[in-house]
Design a protein around this motif. Structure first.
Motif, PDB file in Angstrom:
ATOM      1  N   ARG A 294      -9.317   7.153 -27.877  1.00  0.00           N
ATOM      2  CA  ARG A 294      -8.331   8.278 -28.410  1.00  0.00           C
ATOM      3  C   ARG A 294      -9.176   7.890 -29.287  1.00  0.00           C
ATOM      4  O   ARG A 294      -8.940   6.568 -30.672  1.00  0.00           O
ATOM      5  CB  ARG A 294      -7.043   8.271 -28.043  1.00  0.00           C
ATOM      6  N   ASN A 295      -8.458   8.762 -31.026  1.00  0.00           N
ATOM      7  CA  ASN A 295      -8.744   8.200 -32.089  1.00  0.00           C
ATOM      8  C   ASN A 295      -6.987   7.848 -32.903  1.00  0.00           C
ATOM      9  O   ASN A 295      -6.357   7.952 -32.323  1.00  0.00           O
ATOM     10  CB  ASN A 295      -8.419   9.248 -32.650  1.00  0.00           C
TER      11      ASN A 295
ATOM     12  N   ALA B 110     -20.361  11.850 -35.385  1.00  0.00           N
ATOM     13  CA  ALA B 110     -21.661  11.472 -34.052  1.00  0.00           C
ATOM     14  C   ALA B 110     -21.308  11.430 -32.990  1.00  0.00           C
ATOM     15  O   ALA B 110     -21.126  12.107 -31.292  1.00  0.00           O
ATOM     16  CB  ALA B 110     -23.168  11.771 -34.365  1.00  0.00           C
ATOM     17  N   ALA B 111     -21.162  10.144 -32.862  1.00  0.00           N
ATOM     18  CA  ALA B 111     -20.935   9.373 -31.157  1.00  0.00           C
ATOM     19  C   ALA B 111     -19.487   9.977 -30.851  1.00  0.00           C
ATOM     20  O   ALA B 111     -19.505  10.375 -29.785  1.00  0.00           O
ATOM     21  CB  ALA B 111     -20.589   7.707 -32.145  1.00  0.00           C
ATOM     22  N   HIS B 112     -17.924  10.398 -31.399  1.00  0.00           N
ATOM     23  CA  HIS B 112     -17.574  10.556 -31.253  1.00  0.00           C
ATOM     24  C   HIS B 112     -17.555  12.403 -30.779  1.00  0.00           C
ATOM     25  O   HIS B 112     -17.280  12.804 -29.371  1.00  0.00           O
ATOM     26  CB  HIS B 112     -16.290  10.853 -31.863  1.00  0.00           C
ATOM     27  N   THR B 113     -18.385  12.819 -30.928  1.00  0.00           N
ATOM     28  CA  THR B 113     -18.143  14.383 -30.270  1.00  0.00           C
ATOM     29  C   THR B 113     -19.076  13.927 -29.371  1.00  0.00           C
ATOM     30  O   THR B 113     -19.547  14.933 -28.532  1.00  0.00           O
ATOM     31  CB  THR B 113     -19.053  15.362 -32.102  1.00  0.00           C
ATOM     32  N   ALA B 114     -20.343  13.619 -29.420  1.00  0.00           N
ATOM     33  CA  ALA B 114     -20.981  13.329 -27.907  1.00  0.00           C
ATOM     34  C   ALA B 114     -20.261  13.118 -27.486  1.00  0.00           C
ATOM     35  O   ALA B 114     -20.446  13.301 -26.177  1.00  0.00           O
ATOM     36  CB  ALA B 114     -22.150  13.040 -28.133  1.00  0.00           C
ATOM     37  N   LEU B 115     -19.370  12.403 -26.742  1.00  0.00           N
ATOM     38  CA  LEU B 115     -18.778  11.461 -25.855  1.00  0.00           C
ATOM     39  C   LEU B 115     -17.768  13.067 -25.765  1.00  0.00           C
ATOM     40  O   LEU B 115     -17.460  13.132 -24.011  1.00  0.00           O
ATOM     41  CB  LEU B 115     -17.818  10.283 -26.395  1.00  0.00           C
TER      42      LEU B 115
ATOM     43  N   GLU C  70      -7.060  12.653 -28.794  1.00  0.00           N
ATOM     44  CA  GLU C  70      -8.288  12.154 -27.407  1.00  0.00           C
ATOM     45  C   GLU C  70      -9.254  12.176 -27.719  1.00  0.00           C
ATOM     46  O   GLU C  70     -10.343  14.061 -28.416  1.00  0.00           O
ATOM     47  CB  GLU C  70      -8.009  12.974 -25.997  1.00  0.00           C
ATOM     48  N   VAL C  71     -10.320  11.546 -27.662  1.00  0.00           N
ATOM     49  CA  VAL C  71     -12.299  11.964 -28.180  1.00  0.00           C
ATOM     50  C   VAL C  71     -12.731  12.076 -26.656  1.00  0.00           C
ATOM     51  O   VAL C  71     -13.470  13.552 -26.938  1.00  0.00           O
ATOM     52  CB  VAL C  71     -12.084  11.005 -28.909  1.00  0.00           C
TER      53      VAL C  71
END
Length: 392
Positions: A79-80, A359-364, A86-87
């Protein structure tokens, strides 16, 4: 090898030591646990028993009893921390039908193991502070009182500051990771679901999950800092320092932190895995051999795996020396992989705002929504490992 004629001394009455004592006793050995505390207990912390660790608990005959005092985990939610959004999610309901992920109070697991060990004939001796251990001509323990005990095998399950480790392996100085961690247990006033939530922020994160039927929450909060903090679990810190460190996090985190009345604080150090785990009738187990950072929730699970592997290797070998060598061979590569994976997680949790974190959170998030099974399969090597099955 027939263990019924073996006299084994286990130094340390924690999870790994008690599990090893029970596994060895079930194979016929006479086992004594030497614990320096005045009682076999551990308070103030929770742990996550993942399927690989639970296999050992089940093999020891305690699976249902542990389930009865645990919360069954349904997910791991990243989570952020600032927004609470939630990420990504690791859906634990996708685990195999015979796999479970449990949240449990350490004291409850310690209680189950110690009761079972005593019931099966393990001798647990309290207030036994071990001063030194020698291995030749026979393994011998010297207590702080001056008393001495000779055994056929001495197992060092005495944690970070093991008395036995320097005897068996060249000591290498640990280094401070520039991270400290608080731990606390608070009432569950927010109906926290049956999931481990990782609240992520720049240079810090907090993990929360329910315990004891959901009545309480376990909190572990990690912050990057330059100042050195002594290693160990016994320190206390002002809860206001914890609240201040996470003041930029959202309402959910603030509600949980408002319930903190006492907080433990410890510095996180990276320890090398011991090069040598055994010699001349002595062996290391758990944190005494391979301490890990708490970013993959595997410390207790690795100790449980060690305990079973040690007992199994000894009972399946022709002699003590061969059995101990087999134990280290089975375990070392696996714990190195786990420790490296845990260390990488800290970096992933602490990303600063910017293009890389976005980018990392978007991909996850994309993977967890579009291919949740793929997200879970990334952990097959960890959760799917069953140390209780015959070594292949």
């Amino acid at each position: 090898m027939d263990l019924s004629s073996f006299d084994i001394a286990v130094v340390g009455g924690g999870i790994g030591g008690l599990a090893a004592a029970l596994a060895l006793r079930q194979r016929g050995a006479a086992v004594t646990v030497l614990e320096q505390a005045e009682a076999i207990t551990e308070v103030g912390a929770g742990l996550q028993v993942s399927p690989n660790g639970l296999r050992v608990i089940e093999a020891l005959g305690l699976g249902q009893k542990l389930a009865d005092c645990s919360v069954a985990g349904r997910a791991v939610s990243l989570r952020n921390g600032a927004t609470g959004q939630e990420v990504a999610r690791l859906d634990l309901s996708g685990l195999a039908a015979d796999q479970r992920y449990l949240f449990v109070h350490r004291a409850d697991l310690i209680g189950l193991l110690s009761t079972a060990a005593r019931d099966q004939g393990v001798q647990i001796r309290l207030l036994q502070k071990v001063q030194s251990v020698s291995t030749a001509p026979r393994p011998q323990i010297t207590l702080a009182t001056g008393d001495r005990r000779i055994a056929d095998l001495v197992i060092g399950a005495d944690g970070l500051h093991s008395v036995l480790r320097p005897v068996l392996s060249k000591t290498e100085k640990p280094f401070f990771t520039r991270q400290v961690a608080w731990r606390a247990i608070v009432p569950n006033t927010m109906d926290h679901p049956a999931q481990a939530r990782v609240h992520m922020g720049p240079g810090r994160h907090m993990v929360t999950y329910p315990l004891r039927g959901g009545d309480f929450l376990n909190l572990v909060a990690v912050e990057e800092r330059d100042t050195w903090t002594a290693e160990g679990w016994s320190q206390r810190d002002d809860p206001e320092n914890l609240r201040q460190a996470f003041s930029g996090f959202g309402p959910e985190v603030q509600q949980m932190l408002s319930g903190v009345e006492t907080a433990g604080l410890w510095g996180l150090f990276r320890h090398p895995v011991a090069r040598t785990w055994h010699r001349d009738g002595a062996a290391l187990l758990g944190d005494a051999a391979h301490p890990t950072l708490p970013f993959l929730a595997q410390g207790a699970n690795m100790a449980l795996e060690d305990a079973w592997a040690l007992a199994d290797a000894l009972s399946g070998s022709a002699d003590l020396s061969t059995g101990l060598a087999s134990y280290q061979s089975r375990r070392r590569d696996r714990v190195v992989r786990v420790i490296d994976a845990a260390s990488r997680n800290a970096r992933n949790y602490h990303l600063s705002p910017g293009p890389f974190r976005f980018a990392a959170h978007t991909a996850l998030g994309l993977v967890s929504r579009v291919a949740p099974g793929q997200m879970l399969r990334r952990f097959d090597w960890l959760y799917g490992h069953d140390v209780t099955q015959p070594a292949g």
